[in-house]
Motif scaffolding. Structure first.
Motif, PDB file in Angstrom:
ATOM      1  N   ILE A 142       0.879  -1.165   0.000  1.00  0.00           N
ATOM      2  CA  ILE A 142       0.000   0.000   0.000  1.00  0.00           C
ATOM      3  C   ILE A 142       0.920   1.219   0.000  1.00  0.00           C
ATOM      4  N   ALA A 143       0.896   1.991  -1.082  1.00  0.00           N
ATOM      5  CA  ALA A 143       1.830   3.106  -1.219  1.00  0.00           C
ATOM      6  C   ALA A 143       1.080   4.367  -1.602  1.00  0.00           C
ATOM      7  N   GLY A 144       1.721   5.503  -1.366  1.00  0.00           N
ATOM      8  CA  GLY A 144       1.132   6.781  -1.735  1.00  0.00           C
ATOM      9  C   GLY A 144       1.634   7.898  -0.844  1.00  0.00           C
ATOM     10  N   ALA A 145       1.544   9.097  -1.352  1.00  0.00           N
ATOM     11  CA  ALA A 145       2.000  10.261  -0.601  1.00  0.00           C
ATOM     12  C   ALA A 145       1.123  10.490   0.624  1.00  0.00           C
TER      13      ALA A 145
ATOM     14  N   VAL B  96       1.251 -16.751   6.327  1.00  0.00           N
ATOM     15  CA  VAL B  96       1.295 -15.365   6.779  1.00  0.00           C
ATOM     16  C   VAL B  96       1.438 -14.441   5.579  1.00  0.00           C
ATOM     17  N   GLY B  97       0.554 -13.452   5.486  1.00  0.00           N
ATOM     18  CA  GLY B  97       0.667 -12.434   4.450  1.00  0.00           C
ATOM     19  C   GLY B  97       1.254 -11.164   5.044  1.00  0.00           C
ATOM     20  N   VAL B  98       2.218 -10.567   4.339  1.00  0.00           N
ATOM     21  CA  VAL B  98       2.888  -9.354   4.814  1.00  0.00           C
ATOM     22  C   VAL B  98       2.585  -8.223   3.837  1.00  0.00           C
ATOM     23  N   TYR B  99       2.080  -7.111   4.365  1.00  0.00           N
ATOM     24  CA  TYR B  99       1.721  -5.957   3.541  1.00  0.00           C
ATOM     25  C   TYR B  99       2.536  -4.749   4.020  1.00  0.00           C
ATOM     26  N   PHE B 100       3.383  -4.254   3.136  1.00  0.00           N
ATOM     27  CA  PHE B 100       4.217  -3.101   3.448  1.00  0.00           C
ATOM     28  C   PHE B 100       3.451  -1.823   3.097  1.00  0.00           C
ATOM     29  N   VAL B 101       3.457  -0.874   4.029  1.00  0.00           N
ATOM     30  CA  VAL B 101       2.775   0.406   3.833  1.00  0.00           C
ATOM     31  C   VAL B 101       3.838   1.495   3.860  1.00  0.00           C
ATOM     32  N   THR B 102       3.953   2.247   2.762  1.00  0.00           N
ATOM     33  CA  THR B 102       4.996   3.263   2.672  1.00  0.00           C
ATOM     34  C   THR B 102       4.589   4.321   1.652  1.00  0.00           C
ATOM     35  N   GLN B 103       5.364   5.378   1.549  1.00  0.00           N
ATOM     36  CA  GLN B 103       4.999   6.457   0.632  1.00  0.00           C
ATOM     37  C   GLN B 103       5.317   6.117  -0.814  1.00  0.00           C
ATOM     38  N   ASN B 104       6.445   5.476  -1.029  1.00  0.00           N
ATOM     39  CA  ASN B 104       6.896   5.232  -2.395  1.00  0.00           C
ATOM     40  C   ASN B 104       7.368   3.798  -2.547  1.00  0.00           C
ATOM     41  N   PRO B 105       6.987   3.112  -3.621  1.00  0.00           N
ATOM     42  CA  PRO B 105       7.481   1.745  -3.816  1.00  0.00           C
ATOM     43  C   PRO B 105       9.008   1.665  -3.822  1.00  0.00           C
TER      44      PRO B 105
ATOM     45  N   ASN C  19       0.001  -8.232  -4.440  1.00  0.00           N
ATOM     46  CA  ASN C  19      -1.239  -7.451  -4.386  1.00  0.00           C
ATOM     47  C   ASN C  19      -0.894  -6.004  -4.053  1.00  0.00           C
ATOM     48  N   ARG C  20      -1.289  -5.069  -4.942  1.00  0.00           N
ATOM     49  CA  ARG C  20      -0.803  -3.697  -4.787  1.00  0.00           C
ATOM     50  C   ARG C  20      -1.915  -2.659  -4.896  1.00  0.00           C
ATOM     51  N   VAL C  21      -1.812  -1.677  -3.997  1.00  0.00           N
ATOM     52  CA  VAL C  21      -2.690  -0.506  -4.040  1.00  0.00           C
ATOM     53  C   VAL C  21      -1.783   0.718  -4.042  1.00  0.00           C
ATOM     54  N   GLN C  22      -1.837   1.468  -5.135  1.00  0.00           N
ATOM     55  CA  GLN C  22      -0.972   2.636  -5.269  1.00  0.00           C
ATOM     56  C   GLN C  22      -1.825   3.899  -5.257  1.00  0.00           C
ATOM     57  N   HIS C  23      -1.735   4.638  -4.162  1.00  0.00           N
ATOM     58  CA  HIS C  23      -2.392   5.945  -4.106  1.00  0.00           C
ATOM     59  C   HIS C  23      -1.512   6.975  -4.810  1.00  0.00           C
ATOM     60  N   ALA C  24      -1.956   8.215  -4.804  1.00  0.00           N
ATOM     61  CA  ALA C  24      -1.299   9.249  -5.608  1.00  0.00           C
ATOM     62  C   ALA C  24       0.148   9.483  -5.188  1.00  0.00           C
TER      63      ALA C  24
END
Length: 507
Positions: free
Chosen positions: A31-34, A300-309, A322-327
Motif C-alpha cells: 500500500i503506497a502513496g504520498a 502469513v501475508g505481509v503488507y508493506f505500507v509506505t509512501q513510495n514503492p 497485491n498492490r494498491v498505489q495511491h497518488a
C-alpha cells in the motif's frame, strides 16, 4: 464465507469490483502513496475484510487513527453522506460494524505490554538496533555464544549488561578461543545499551514474553485485530522497525508449514516500512527478503505500507503480488524517476496511462492490481476505494480503557517477571568467588599466625636456656617483645606502612 475481500470499484465508472482473493493474500502486498492520499483508510478496510473472513491481523497504528476499528461507524459521522454516495457508486451496500480489537503497547500505556527476551531478539537485530560496527557485532556474537555455553539466560537488558562486564573481564581468555575481543568494543556496546535503555528498550526486553498464539485468536468467527500503539514508539524509529522485524522473524521461526491455505493464518501490516530499510546492512535486507519469500508457506501475508514503492528493495518488492498505489507527486526529477519506476511495476491497461493515473487519482482513489485465480497480477485499474464500516478516526481514551479491561489479555502481561537469569547467576558467581578469596586470605593469615607462634616458641626456648634462673624480664622488656611480635605479623606490617606513609607526607 466470502472467498475474497472487496476493495472498491474499478473501471471507467468504478463499477467493476476489485477483489483481493483470500487464497492469494498470503502472496503479500503493498500500500503506497504520498501523505494524505488515503493509505490509512485502505489499511483499515483491508483489516476489516480479513477480520470478517476469520483472519487475525496485526498492524501498527502510527498516527492513532486505527483504533476506530473497535467501534462501529455511524450515520451521525460528518462523512456519512459522502460515504453512502461512494458506496452507491461502486455498488456496495454499506453496513456499519465494529470488529474485535486488542490494543498493544511496548510502553504498556495505551495497550497491553508486549515484550521479547534479549535471547529471542538475537545478535543480528540487536546490532542493527544499536547501530554497531562489524567489529562490535562480532563481539556481541561472542557474548551470545558464551551465554549459550555457560547456561546464562539473556532475558532483559541488565542480563546483557552484566554478561558484557564478564566478557570484558575475561577478554584475554576469550580472545584465544574466538578471536580478538577488545575491551574498547565491549565499552562501545555498553554505551549503546545505555542509549537503547533511554529510548525505552527496558520496556521491550523481559518476561513474560509475547506468546504468538495471542496474536492469532478469533472471536465469534472473526479474526482479532491486534493494534500496536506506535505513535510514541515512532520517536525511536529504529526500535520500532527492529521490533516489527523481530515479530515477523518469530512468526517465520515458530509457525508450521501449511502450503497454500484457503486463507491466511495471519496478515501482518508493516506501516512506515521505509524505516526498516533505511541504512540497513545487506545482511539485514537479505534476511527480510528471505522471510518475505518463505513466510507465505507458513500462511502469513505481509503488507508493506509506505509512501513510495522505491522505499522497498527490489528483491523484496518483487515478492509483493497485491498492490494498491495511491497518488504520487512528481515535483522534482527524482520524483519523476520514482513515479516512472512505480508505474513500470504494473501490467499496462490500454485504457489509460499508468504513470499519469498515479498522479491524477484523488483522495480515496488508487490504481490497483491484485493476483487472479492463477496467481498472475491483473492489469492495473483505477479504483475508488470502499468506505470503512468501522469508525474513521480514533476512539476516546475512556473507550480504549474499557476495551482493554474487557480483553482476554487483561492482566496476562501486566506484571513483569524477573526470574534468575544471567544477571543473578553472574552476581552469584562473583559473590562465591569473593567468598572463596576471603576464605583463602583467612587460611593464609592463620598459617602465618601459626608460623609466628612456632618461631616465638623456639626463640623462647632458646632464650630460656641462656638466661639465669634468677633473672626476670622487666615490664618494658615484655612490652617490647609484644610490640616486636605484632610488627612481624600482617597487622604490624600495615601499621609500619601507615607510620612511614605519614612520615613521608609530613616531609
Amino acid at each position: 464465507m466470502s472467498e475474497s475481500i472487496f476493495i472498491g470499484g474499478g473501471g471507467d465508472a468504478y463499477g467493476d469490483a476489485q477483489m483481493l482473493l483470500l487464497d492469494k493474500s498470503n502472496r503479500h502486498g503493498l500500500i503506497a502513496g504520498a501523505t494524505g492520499t488515503g493509505k490509512t483508510v485502505t489499511l483499515q478496510i483491508m483489516a476489516e475484510g480479513f477480520s470478517a473472513a476469520g483472519v487475525p491481523v496485526f498492524l501498527s497504528d502510527v498516527k492513532g487513527d486505527l483504533s476506530g476499528l473497535a467501534v462501529s461507524g455511524s450515520a451521525d459521522f460528518k462523512l456519512h453522506e459522502p460515504f453512502m454516495k461512494r458506496a452507491a457508486t461502486i455498488g456496495l451496500d454499506l453496513q456499519y460494524d465494529k470488529f474485535p480489537v486488542t490494543f498493544w503497547d511496548l510502553f504498556g500505556e495505551r495497550g497491553h505490554p508486549i515484550r521479547a527476551t534479549v535471547a529471542e531478539m538475537g545478535p543480528l537485530l540487536l546490532a542493527r538496533l544499536m547501530e554497531l560496527t562489524d567489529v562490535q557485532e562480532g563481539v556481541l556474537n561472542v557474548a551470545f555464544r558464551v551465554a549459550d555455553e555457560e547456561g546464562l539466560p539473556l532475558l532483559d537488558l541488565k542480563d546483557l549488561q552484566s554478561l558484557l562486564v564478564w566478557v570484558g573481564q575475561n577478554a584475554k581468555d576469550l580472545s584465544l578461543r574466538y578471536g580478538n575481543v577488545a575491551s574498547s568494543s565491549v565499552g562501545a556496546i555498553q554505551r549503546q545499551l545505555l542509549v537503547l535503555e533511554n529510548q525505552g528498550g527496558t520496556s521491550l526486553f523481559g518476561e513474560p514474553a509475547l506468546d504468538l498464539a495471542d496474536m492469532m485468536r478469533t472471536k465469534d468467527g472473526r479474526g482479532e485485530i491486534n493494534i500496536l500503539a506506535a505513535d510514541q514508539l515512532m520517536g525511536s524509529p529504529r526500535l520500532y522497525a527492529t521490533f516489527l522485524l523481530w515479530l515477523l522473524s518469530e512468526l517465520f521461526e515458530e509457525l508450521p508449514e501449511v502450503g497454500n491455505p484457503d486463507k491466511p493464518k495471519l496478515v501482518f501490516f508493516f506501516d512506515e516500512a521505509h524505516l526498516l530499510f533505511d541504512d540497513a546492512p545487506k545482511a539485514l535486507v537479505d534476511k527480510v527478503e528471505q522471510v518475505a519469500r518463505l513466510i507465505r508457506s507458513k500462511g502469513v501475508g505481509v503488507y508493506f505500507v509506505t509512501q513510495n514503492p522505491g522505499d522497498i528493495p527490489e528483491d523484496v518488492l518483487g515478492q509483493l503480488g497485491n498492490r494498491v498505489q495511491h497518488a504520487l507527486r512528481a515535483f522534482t526529477a527524482k520524483d519523476r524517476k520514482e513515479l516512472k519506476t512505480a508505474a513500470e511495476t504494473y501490467r499496462d491497461n490500454p485504457a489509460f496511462d499508468t504513470a499519469a493515473a498515479i498522479q491524477e487519482v484523488g483522495t480515496g482513489e488508487a490504481v490497483t492490481s491484485f493476483l487472479d485465480r492463477k496467481g498472475i497480477p491483473q492489469i492495473v485499474e483505477r479504483t475508488l476505494i470502499r468506505p470503512p464500516s468501522s469508525q474513521l478516526g480514533p476512539i476516546s481514551a475512556s473507550e480504549r480503557k474499557a476495551i482493554m479491561q474487557a480483553s482476554d489479555m487483561a492482566g496476562k502481561y501486566d506484571d513483569r517477571l524477573d526470574r534468575a537469569s544471567a544477571f543473578e547467576m553472574l552476581g552469584k558467581r562473583a559473590a562465591q568467588a569473593a567468598e572463596a578469596a576471603e576464605k583463602a586470605d583467612a587460611a593464609e593469615e592463620a598459617l602465618e599466625e601459626k608460623e609466628r607462634e612456632f618461631r616465638a616458641a623456639r626463640r623462647y626456648k632458646s632464650e630460656g636456656r641462656s638466661r639465669s634462673p634468677s633473672s626476670s624480664r622487666s615490664f618494658g622488656g615484655e612490652l617490647a617483645s609484644v610490640v616486636a611480635k605484632e610488627l612481624t605479623g600482617t597487622t604490624g606490617r600495615r601499621l609500619v606502612r601507615g607510620i612511614l606513609g605519614s612520615l613521608f607526607k609530613g616531609r
